[in-house]
Design an enzyme around this catalytic site. Structure first.
Site, PDB file in Angstrom:
ATOM      1  N   CYS A   1       0.823  -1.175   0.212  1.00 30.65           N
ATOM      2  CA  CYS A   1      -0.116  -0.082   0.148  1.00 30.65           C
ATOM      3  C   CYS A   1       0.822   1.221  -0.316  1.00 30.65           C
ATOM      4  O   CYS A   1       1.625   1.627   0.937  1.00 30.65           O
ATOM      5  CB  CYS A   1      -0.946  -0.040   1.230  1.00 30.65           C
ATOM      6  SG  CYS A   1      -1.990   1.359   1.245  1.00 30.65           S
TER       7      CYS A   1
ATOM      8  N   HIS B   1      -2.232  -4.903 -10.332  1.00 26.08           N
ATOM      9  CA  HIS B   1      -2.725  -3.797 -11.172  1.00 26.08           C
ATOM     10  C   HIS B   1      -2.865  -4.157 -12.636  1.00 26.08           C
ATOM     11  O   HIS B   1      -1.909  -4.697 -13.179  1.00 26.08           O
ATOM     12  CB  HIS B   1      -1.597  -2.480 -10.974  1.00 26.08           C
ATOM     13  CG  HIS B   1      -1.687  -2.243  -9.595  1.00 26.08           C
ATOM     14  ND1 HIS B   1      -2.487  -1.405  -8.714  1.00 26.08           N
ATOM     15  CD2 HIS B   1      -0.587  -2.399  -8.681  1.00 26.08           C
ATOM     16  CE1 HIS B   1      -2.081  -1.221  -7.639  1.00 26.08           C
ATOM     17  NE2 HIS B   1      -0.899  -2.012  -7.452  1.00 26.08           N
TER      18      HIS B   1
ATOM     19  N   GLU C   1     -10.311   0.049  -6.627  1.00 26.09           N
ATOM     20  CA  GLU C   1      -9.290  -0.667  -5.868  1.00 26.09           C
ATOM     21  C   GLU C   1      -9.816  -2.030  -5.540  1.00 26.09           C
ATOM     22  O   GLU C   1     -11.046  -2.168  -5.154  1.00 26.09           O
ATOM     23  CB  GLU C   1      -8.799   0.008  -4.559  1.00 26.09           C
ATOM     24  CG  GLU C   1      -7.819   0.778  -4.637  1.00 26.09           C
ATOM     25  CD  GLU C   1      -7.034   1.336  -3.436  1.00 26.09           C
ATOM     26  OE1 GLU C   1      -6.882   0.442  -2.435  1.00 26.09           O
ATOM     27  OE2 GLU C   1      -6.650   2.317  -3.124  1.00 26.09           O
TER      28      GLU C   1
ATOM     29  N   CYS D   1      -3.975   5.846  -4.909  1.00 24.94           N
ATOM     30  CA  CYS D   1      -3.639   4.510  -5.149  1.00 24.94           C
ATOM     31  C   CYS D   1      -1.824   4.673  -5.198  1.00 24.94           C
ATOM     32  O   CYS D   1      -1.595   5.027  -6.504  1.00 24.94           O
ATOM     33  CB  CYS D   1      -4.247   3.755  -5.594  1.00 24.94           C
ATOM     34  SG  CYS D   1      -3.712   1.897  -5.614  1.00 24.94           S
TER      35      CYS D   1
ATOM     36  N   GLY E   1      -0.754   1.926  -7.138  1.00 27.45           N
ATOM     37  CA  GLY E   1      -1.271   1.960  -8.627  1.00 27.45           C
ATOM     38  C   GLY E   1      -0.626   3.132  -9.309  1.00 27.45           C
ATOM     39  O   GLY E   1      -0.520   2.937 -10.559  1.00 27.45           O
TER      40      GLY E   1
HETATM   41  N1  LIG Z   1      -4.431   2.217  -1.620  1.00 28.67           N
HETATM   42  C1  LIG Z   1      -3.284   1.490  -1.558  1.00 28.67           C
HETATM   43  C2  LIG Z   1      -3.290   0.085  -2.502  1.00 28.67           C
HETATM   44  C3  LIG Z   1      -4.328  -0.885  -1.790  1.00 28.67           C
HETATM   45  C4  LIG Z   1      -4.052  -2.147  -2.553  1.00 28.67           C
HETATM   46  C5  LIG Z   1      -5.163  -2.975  -2.068  1.00 28.67           C
HETATM   47  N2  LIG Z   1      -6.324  -2.547  -2.579  1.00 28.67           N
HETATM   48  C6  LIG Z   1      -4.992  -4.543  -2.778  1.00 28.67           C
HETATM   49  O1  LIG Z   1      -4.006  -4.632  -3.402  1.00 28.67           O
HETATM   50  O2  LIG Z   1      -5.915  -5.313  -2.279  1.00 28.67           O
HETATM   51  C7  LIG Z   1      -1.770   1.894  -2.265  1.00 28.67           C
HETATM   52  O3  LIG Z   1      -2.163   3.325  -1.777  1.00 28.67           O
HETATM   53  O4  LIG Z   1      -1.084   1.611  -2.731  1.00 28.67           O
END
Ligand SMILES: N[C@H](CCC[C@H](N)C(=O)O)C(=O)O
Length: 285
Positions: free
Chosen positions: A75, A167, A216, A225, A228
């Protein structure tokens, strides 16, 4: 159960942080606790839960749970918040230190002072590009770059990158037309991604800037993200849309991140991290 917490965010991607150094938490509670704290009506309201925990493998450890209770492996926004918290709360000695994630260790460097860290730079390590390590089903074990991706009644072009979490990146001509809430949830759970996937839509503005929106895995639409944004810059470079070893400004809904994929194959992320509130969460299980 009275649980001390701190709510923090990276560009509006918010999490409830629990300092496990001070408040050990039972493993069996974590799934339900993430759902409980994220609830805006009966909880605190966030995109999920993050634990800051002791570890023998790094200076501090981070675990992230989405607002559906599922555990992610990395994250980016969370890492910047963990770094800010760890430095401001004297959990670490130096401005530069290691953070353990489920996807391995990263190196963070805080900018600011003990009373207030403004910004954090994170060495996010190397992107993972082989199909089976995303993971994405399919024949070859090669990279997935601009591969045809039929979904619902459309045929999109997908590029996949893992930053320890998966991703799927799609390029659009106009970011406001991205099918974020229509195709985002469908792609998130598409059978071609056996562990699910975070879904990003990207518009190239010029050779230095991208527009970015995300659906997400496990949390839906968020303001930002970090992993991301890293994946999107790597995807844009793989598609010949951007240059390597150059700082790219990624304009996310909640603000800007500065990303470099350098010539040593390292992805660097720089951006802000903020504290919103701290207090006690009275949890009735
Ligand atoms: N918001 C996060 C990513 C969360 C990832 C999560 N949603 C998963 O991979 O299950 C970020 O800043 O990278």
């Amino acid at each position: 159960m009275k649980i001390p917490f701190t709510k923090m965010h990276g560009l509006g991607n918010s999490y409830i942080f629990i300092n496990i150094f001070d408040y050990p938490m039972e493993e069996e509670y974590l799934h339900d606790l993430a759902i409980a704290v994220a609830n805006k009506d009966t909880g605190i309201g966030s995109d999920g839960l993050i634990l800051i925990h002791p570890t023998d493998h790094a200076d501090v450890g981070m675990r992230i749970f989405n607002n559906d209770g599922s555990e992610g492996k990395n994250c980016g926004n969370g890492l910047r918040c963990v770094a800010k918290y760890a430095y401001e709360h004297n959990l670490v000695d130096d401005v530069k230190f290691t953070i353990e994630t489920k996807a391995g260790n990263v190196i963070a460097e805080v900018h600011g002072n003990r009373s207030r860290v403004e910004e954090v730079t994170v060495n996010m390590g190397k992107p993972i590009l082989q199909r089976e390590k995303i993971p994405m089903l399919g024949e070859s074990s090669q990279q997935v770059v601009a591969e045809e991706f039929p979904v619902e009644n459309a045929v999109l072009s997908v590029t996949t990158v893992s930053m320890g979490n998966p991703h799927a990146v799609f390029f659009v001509d106009h970011i406001e037309e991205a099918p974020l809430t229509t195709l985002g949830p469908v792609i998130e759970k598409d059978r071609r991604f056996p562990e699910g996937v975070n879904v990003e839509f990207i518009e190239k503005i010029n050779d230095n800037e991208l527009h970015f929106r995300v659906w997400e895995r496990g949390s839906g639409v968020t303001q930002a993200c970090g992993t991301g944004a890293c994946a999107s810059v790597v995807a844009a470079i793989l598609n010949g849309k951007l240059e390597r070893n150059k700082e790219i400004t990624v304009h996310l809904a909640g603000g800007d991140l500065y990303i470099i994929w350098d010539n040593e194959d390292i992805v660097w992320m720089r951006g802000k991290a903020e504290t919103t509130i701290s207090g006690d969460f009275y949890w009735v299980r």
